[in-house]
Structure formats: C-alpha cells, structure tokens
Design a protein around this motif. Structure first.
Motif, mmCIF file in Angstrom:
data_model
loop_
_atom_site.group_PDB
_atom_site.id
_atom_site.type_symbol
_atom_site.label_atom_id
_atom_site.label_comp_id
_atom_site.label_asym_id
_atom_site.label_seq_id
_atom_site.Cartn_x
_atom_site.Cartn_y
_atom_site.Cartn_z
ATOM 1 N N THR A 133 0.502 -1.213 -0.155
ATOM 2 C CA THR A 133 0.119 0.319 -0.321
ATOM 3 C C THR A 133 1.312 0.948 0.365
ATOM 4 O O THR A 133 0.636 2.122 -0.835
ATOM 5 N N SER A 155 1.672 4.043 -2.739
ATOM 6 C CA SER A 155 1.106 5.716 -2.590
ATOM 7 C C SER A 155 2.421 6.261 -2.421
ATOM 8 O O SER A 155 1.566 7.584 -2.999
ATOM 9 N N ARG A 189 -3.607 4.281 -7.022
ATOM 10 C CA ARG A 189 -4.352 3.090 -6.361
ATOM 11 C C ARG A 189 -5.362 2.843 -7.312
ATOM 12 O O ARG A 189 -6.027 3.478 -7.064
ATOM 13 N N ARG A 190 -5.849 1.519 -7.634
ATOM 14 C CA ARG A 190 -7.302 1.653 -7.464
ATOM 15 C C ARG A 190 -8.190 1.513 -6.130
ATOM 16 O O ARG A 190 -7.707 1.389 -5.679
ATOM 17 N N LYS A 191 -9.288 1.892 -6.318
ATOM 18 C CA LYS A 191 -10.725 2.239 -5.584
ATOM 19 C C LYS A 191 -10.946 1.070 -4.846
ATOM 20 O O LYS A 191 -10.405 0.877 -3.623
ATOM 21 N N ALA A 192 -10.597 -0.510 -6.059
ATOM 22 C CA ALA A 192 -10.920 -1.581 -5.048
ATOM 23 C C ALA A 192 -10.188 -1.731 -3.736
ATOM 24 O O ALA A 192 -10.360 -2.171 -3.008
ATOM 25 N N ASP A 193 -9.227 -1.756 -4.319
ATOM 26 C CA ASP A 193 -7.432 -1.812 -3.283
ATOM 27 C C ASP A 193 -7.529 -0.820 -2.058
ATOM 28 O O ASP A 193 -7.204 -1.572 -1.260
ATOM 29 N N TYR A 194 -8.025 0.745 -2.327
ATOM 30 C CA TYR A 194 -8.202 1.201 -1.661
ATOM 31 C C TYR A 194 -9.402 1.266 -0.585
ATOM 32 O O TYR A 194 -9.005 0.824 1.051
ATOM 33 N N GLN A 195 -9.724 0.587 -1.239
ATOM 34 C CA GLN A 195 -11.407 -0.158 -0.488
ATOM 35 C C GLN A 195 -11.096 -1.328 1.015
ATOM 36 O O GLN A 195 -11.171 -1.291 2.115
#
Length: 72
Positions: free
Chosen positions: A22, A26, A31-37
């Motif tokens: 992460t 960063s 970052r993909r939104k799914a990875d962030y979530q």
C-alpha cells in the motif's frame, strides 16, 4: 446472489506485506479504488504508519547513496 467483489478468495496476504504494498503504490500516487477500499477495511493505521516510515527511510537512503555515487 452475487459475491461481493472485495471478498477474499483463498488465503489472505500478510498484513505487513499488504501495508508495505500500500505504501509503495502510494508513493507513486496510483491506487485502484477497490484496493483502497480493501486496505481501509483490512489494515490498521499503525501498520501503515510503520510501513510509511520504513519506506521513507529506504527512499532517503537510496537517494543519499545515488548522490554519493554521482558526486564521487
């Protein structure tokens, strides 16, 4: 019923490896939104802070080494 897209399939990754990944992505600002979530729900703030500090130390060390090698 449709499975949730963020449902973990198989064995989950180590949280320290996930925190390092992460922080690494960063630093590049991507970052993909799914990875962030997924990171928000699975990582503790302390893990991200420690991984971030280690990442900064490594980045500064590499930069200092490069400057030393160039100016030598």
């Amino acid at each position: 019923m449709v499975a949730h897209p963020m449902a973990d399939v198989g064995k989950p990754k180590s949280s320290y490896v996930r925190a390092a990944k992460t922080v690494f992505w960063s630093f590049f600002g991507i970052r993909r939104k799914a990875d962030y979530q997924a990171d928000v729900t699975q990582l503790k703030p302390a893990q991200v802070i420690v991984a971030g500090l280690l990442g900064v130390i490594m980045l500064v060390g590499v930069l200092v080494l490069l400057v030393y090698l160039v100016t030598r």
